[in-house]
Design a protein around this motif. Structure first.
Motif, PDB file in Angstrom:
ATOM      1  N   GLY A 104       9.331   5.485   0.300  1.00 31.59           N
ATOM      2  CA  GLY A 104       8.011   6.080   0.466  1.00 31.59           C
ATOM      3  C   GLY A 104       8.040   7.324   1.328  1.00 31.59           C
ATOM      4  O   GLY A 104       7.336   8.310   1.062  1.00 31.59           O
ATOM      5  N   TRP A 105       8.871   7.293   2.357  1.00 30.69           N
ATOM      6  CA  TRP A 105       8.995   8.456   3.249  1.00 30.69           C
ATOM      7  C   TRP A 105       9.605   9.638   2.513  1.00 30.69           C
ATOM      8  O   TRP A 105       9.123  10.775   2.630  1.00 30.69           O
ATOM      9  N   LEU A 106      10.647   9.391   1.738  1.00 27.68           N
ATOM     10  CA  LEU A 106      11.267  10.472   0.964  1.00 27.68           C
ATOM     11  C   LEU A 106      10.290  11.027  -0.066  1.00 27.68           C
ATOM     12  O   LEU A 106      10.259  12.239  -0.316  1.00 27.68           O
ATOM     13  N   ARG A 107       9.477  10.155  -0.673  1.00 25.27           N
ATOM     14  CA  ARG A 107       8.468  10.630  -1.629  1.00 25.27           C
ATOM     15  C   ARG A 107       7.484  11.557  -0.924  1.00 25.27           C
ATOM     16  O   ARG A 107       7.080  12.598  -1.467  1.00 25.27           O
ATOM     17  N   ASP A 108       7.081  11.214   0.288  1.00 23.29           N
ATOM     18  CA  ASP A 108       6.156  12.063   1.042  1.00 23.29           C
ATOM     19  C   ASP A 108       6.791  13.396   1.400  1.00 23.29           C
ATOM     20  O   ASP A 108       6.153  14.446   1.324  1.00 23.29           O
ATOM     21  N   LEU A 109       8.072  13.361   1.798  1.00 25.75           N
ATOM     22  CA  LEU A 109       8.766  14.610   2.126  1.00 25.75           C
ATOM     23  C   LEU A 109       8.848  15.517   0.901  1.00 25.75           C
ATOM     24  O   LEU A 109       8.592  16.718   0.992  1.00 25.75           O
ATOM     25  N   ALA A 110       9.194  14.940  -0.235  1.00 24.83           N
ATOM     26  CA  ALA A 110       9.320  15.738  -1.451  1.00 24.83           C
ATOM     27  C   ALA A 110       7.975  16.286  -1.903  1.00 24.83           C
ATOM     28  O   ALA A 110       7.902  17.389  -2.468  1.00 24.83           O
ATOM     29  N   GLY A 111       6.902  15.544  -1.649  1.00 24.98           N
ATOM     30  CA  GLY A 111       5.587  15.962  -2.111  1.00 24.98           C
ATOM     31  C   GLY A 111       4.813  16.811  -1.134  1.00 24.98           C
ATOM     32  O   GLY A 111       3.701  17.248  -1.442  1.00 24.98           O
ATOM     33  N   ALA A 112       5.390  17.077   0.050  1.00 27.02           N
ATOM     34  CA  ALA A 112       4.647  17.789   1.089  1.00 27.02           C
ATOM     35  C   ALA A 112       4.226  19.187   0.648  1.00 27.02           C
ATOM     36  O   ALA A 112       3.159  19.679   1.027  1.00 27.02           O
ATOM     37  N   ASP A 153       3.833   5.243  -6.245  1.00 19.68           N
ATOM     38  CA  ASP A 153       2.616   5.879  -6.722  1.00 19.68           C
ATOM     39  C   ASP A 153       2.918   6.561  -8.056  1.00 19.68           C
ATOM     40  O   ASP A 153       3.734   7.477  -8.125  1.00 19.68           O
ATOM     41  N   LEU A 154       2.256   6.122  -9.123  1.00 17.24           N
ATOM     42  CA  LEU A 154       2.508   6.663 -10.456  1.00 17.24           C
ATOM     43  C   LEU A 154       1.378   7.566 -10.957  1.00 17.24           C
ATOM     44  O   LEU A 154       1.301   7.858 -12.149  1.00 17.24           O
ATOM     45  N   ARG A 155       0.529   8.029 -10.064  1.00 21.54           N
ATOM     46  CA  ARG A 155      -0.518   8.951 -10.491  1.00 21.54           C
ATOM     47  C   ARG A 155       0.106  10.268 -10.950  1.00 21.54           C
ATOM     48  O   ARG A 155       0.979  10.815 -10.284  1.00 21.54           O
ATOM     49  N   ASN A 156      -0.372  10.768 -12.094  1.00 20.00           N
ATOM     50  CA  ASN A 156       0.160  12.008 -12.676  1.00 20.00           C
ATOM     51  C   ASN A 156       1.677  11.944 -12.847  1.00 20.00           C
ATOM     52  O   ASN A 156       2.388  12.925 -12.627  1.00 20.00           O
ATOM     53  N   ALA A 157       2.174  10.774 -13.231  1.00 22.44           N
ATOM     54  CA  ALA A 157       3.622  10.596 -13.356  1.00 22.44           C
ATOM     55  C   ALA A 157       3.983  10.134 -14.755  1.00 22.44           C
ATOM     56  O   ALA A 157       3.184   9.498 -15.454  1.00 22.44           O
ATOM     57  N   VAL A 158       5.199  10.464 -15.162  1.00 21.86           N
ATOM     58  CA  VAL A 158       5.781   9.917 -16.376  1.00 21.86           C
ATOM     59  C   VAL A 158       7.095   9.256 -15.989  1.00 21.86           C
ATOM     60  O   VAL A 158       7.927   9.858 -15.304  1.00 21.86           O
ATOM     61  N   VAL A 159       7.264   8.008 -16.383  1.00 21.64           N
ATOM     62  CA  VAL A 159       8.474   7.252 -16.076  1.00 21.64           C
ATOM     63  C   VAL A 159       9.430   7.385 -17.253  1.00 21.64           C
ATOM     64  O   VAL A 159       9.056   7.136 -18.405  1.00 21.64           O
ATOM     65  N   THR A 160      10.659   7.793 -16.976  1.00 24.48           N
ATOM     66  CA  THR A 160      11.670   7.942 -18.024  1.00 24.48           C
ATOM     67  C   THR A 160      12.762   6.894 -17.826  1.00 24.48           C
ATOM     68  O   THR A 160      13.085   6.532 -16.695  1.00 24.48           O
ATOM     69  N   ALA A 161      13.319   6.432 -18.957  1.00 24.19           N
ATOM     70  CA  ALA A 161      14.359   5.406 -18.882  1.00 24.19           C
ATOM     71  C   ALA A 161      15.223   5.462 -20.120  1.00 24.19           C
ATOM     72  O   ALA A 161      14.825   5.997 -21.165  1.00 24.19           O
ATOM     73  N   ASP A 162      16.431   4.893 -20.018  1.00 21.88           N
ATOM     74  CA  ASP A 162      17.341   4.877 -21.160  1.00 21.88           C
ATOM     75  C   ASP A 162      16.894   3.834 -22.178  1.00 21.88           C
ATOM     76  O   ASP A 162      15.882   3.141 -21.997  1.00 21.88           O
ATOM     77  N   ALA A 165       0.857  -1.191   0.000  1.00 16.01           N
ATOM     78  CA  ALA A 165       0.000   0.000   0.000  1.00 16.01           C
ATOM     79  C   ALA A 165       0.886   1.231   0.000  1.00 16.01           C
ATOM     80  O   ALA A 165       1.019   1.920   0.997  1.00 16.01           O
ATOM     81  N   ALA A 166       1.513   1.489  -1.130  1.00 17.08           N
ATOM     82  CA  ALA A 166       2.431   2.619  -1.211  1.00 17.08           C
ATOM     83  C   ALA A 166       1.696   3.907  -0.939  1.00 17.08           C
ATOM     84  O   ALA A 166       0.697   4.222  -1.552  1.00 17.08           O
ATOM     85  N   MET A 167       2.188   4.692   0.012  1.00 17.24           N
ATOM     86  CA  MET A 167       1.504   5.901   0.462  1.00 17.24           C
ATOM     87  C   MET A 167       2.325   7.111   0.096  1.00 17.24           C
ATOM     88  O   MET A 167       3.425   7.291   0.571  1.00 17.24           O
ATOM     89  N   THR A 168       1.819   7.942  -0.788  1.00 16.63           N
ATOM     90  CA  THR A 168       2.561   9.131  -1.155  1.00 16.63           C
ATOM     91  C   THR A 168       1.690  10.372  -1.141  1.00 16.63           C
ATOM     92  O   THR A 168       2.111  11.420  -1.597  1.00 16.63           O
ATOM     93  N   SER A 169       0.480  10.286  -0.647  1.00 13.08           N
ATOM     94  CA  SER A 169      -0.354  11.476  -0.624  1.00 13.08           C
ATOM     95  C   SER A 169       0.151  12.442   0.428  1.00 13.08           C
ATOM     96  O   SER A 169       0.836  12.060   1.367  1.00 13.08           O
TER      97      SER A 169
END
Length: 390
Positions: A114-122, A184-193, A9-13
């Protein structure tokens, strides 16, 4: 617990308070028997994280930094006074190494990412497109160099939000699902080589949820490793684009001059899952005398339509992919990761997680000179608390 960061249950809200690091580390199961525990696992992991912020490159340096931590910092990290000595004893190099080898590295990656994602998205506004770069990295100093880690990074913040150890018998191109399942990939674009310009990868990222996809978007580079697709993109760009690029930018940073030109065309007729548009990116590098040094042309496929990203937006997304390599470069230079020989158990992966944590926290605090800041923290360890939200 205020926020759950478990894999299932990845939490990033950002509508809930982001917990401190100690609360997150407390979720890591302790592999030891209850009898004879001298230090709480949370305390040892917090000390190891603090030592990574002070630039510790290996277990020995972590033990040295831990021994020099002031009593007030040890207390903030969760330490308890010894009943006889009446002071907080820091865990030794042996204790740190033993526990790091034994803990569940995958769960720690999920919790910290997940914690870092939450910090960045706060402070991030809802609805904005989030670019997530993925890339793999060999730990070449470990045993015979068979440890390879696959990571995902927020392009804008340079924050590592997921990490996954690639099984020895396979490659990173087969592990995209395992890496991103907890993200959490909502409103996300994944980039790769270009290695990831795979049909299965595109189906997983942009496919419908009922079909096992993530309903997200991708931006994937295409090179000679996919000659048929590369030829189709070349032909479509030649036929569908004017001679002048749709967007051009000039970059004079890092002592060099680079002109980037982008052409964007419809993906009509391109046989690739969920592709909406295709792009050509040309990079011209010039010397200080203005003479052309090199020219590079790459192509890309994306599921993003023109309403999600214009040509300038695609150029920014393409450029941001290489930010994850800069994080890997910091790990190689500031932490000498390729010289790390802590190969027992989960040691290499956990040490990489702690380095990712330290680097990400510095970036989140607006630090640009990572190596210099690590050295400054090593000289004044009281500065650890400036960057470590406990």
């Amino acid at each position: 617990m205020l926020v759950s960061h478990a894999r299932d249950a990845a939490m990033t809200s950002t509508d809930q308070k982001v917990p401190g690091l100690l609360e997150v580390l407390a979720l890591v199961p302790d592999p030891r028997k209850r009898r004879g525990r001298r230090f709480l696992l949370t305390f040892v992991l917090a000390v190891a994280a603090a030592c990574a912020l002070a630039g510790a490159r290996n277990f020995r340096e972590a033990g040295d930094h831990a021994a020099d931590l002031p009593q007030d910092i040890l207390a903030r990290l969760g330490g308890q006074p010894h009943p006889l000595l009446r002071k907080i004893i820091a865990p030794s190099e042996t204790r740190i190494r033993t526990l790091i080898h034994a803990i569940g590295a995958d769960l720690l990656d999920d919790l910290v990412g997940g914690w870092l994602r939450d910090l960045a998205g706060a402070e991030r506004l809802d609805g904005l497109l989030t670019a997530i770069a993925i890339d793999g990295k060999w730990l070449r100093g470990v045993a015979d160099g068979q440890v390879k880690l696959f990571a995902a990074m927020l392009q804008e913040d340079k924050v590592i939000i997921a990490q996954h150890r690639i099984p020895d018998e396979t490659t990173e191109t087969t592990q995209v699902r395992q890496l991103l399942d907890s993200v959490d990939l909502r409103n996300a674009v994944v980039t790769a080589d270009a290695a990831h310009a795979q049909r299965d990868t595109a189906e997983y990222i942009a496919g419908k949820g009922e079909d096992g996809g993530r309903n997200s978007d991708y931006f994937l580079f295409v090179k000679g490793s996919h000659p048929k697709l590369q030829k189709a993109l070349f032909g479509a760009i030649q036929a569908g684009c004017p001679r002048d690029p749709d967007y051009t930018e000039l970059d004079r940073s890092h002592g060099r001059t680079v002109r980037r030109s982008v052409w964007v065309a419809s993906a009509a007729g391109i046989d690739f899952p969920h592709v909406s548009r295709i792009a050509r990116i040309r990079r011209d590098r010039y010397g200080t005398d203005g003479q052309l040094i090199s020219k590079e042309i790459v192509h890309a496929v994306t599921s993003l339509d023109e309403n999600q990203a214009c040509a300038a937006g695609l150029a920014k997304i393409a450029r941001g992919q290489w930010g994850i390599e800069s994080v890997h470069w910091v790990r190689d230079t500031a932490y000498a990761e390729d010289s790390n020989t802590g190969y027992a158990g989960n040691g290499p992966q956990v040490m990489a997680t702690l380095r990712n944590l330290a680097i990400s926290l510095l970036y989140l605090n607006g630090v640009k000179e990572i190596t210099r800041t690590l050295q400054a923290i090593a000289r004044d360890r009281n500065r650890i608390l400036d960057y470590l939200p406990l």
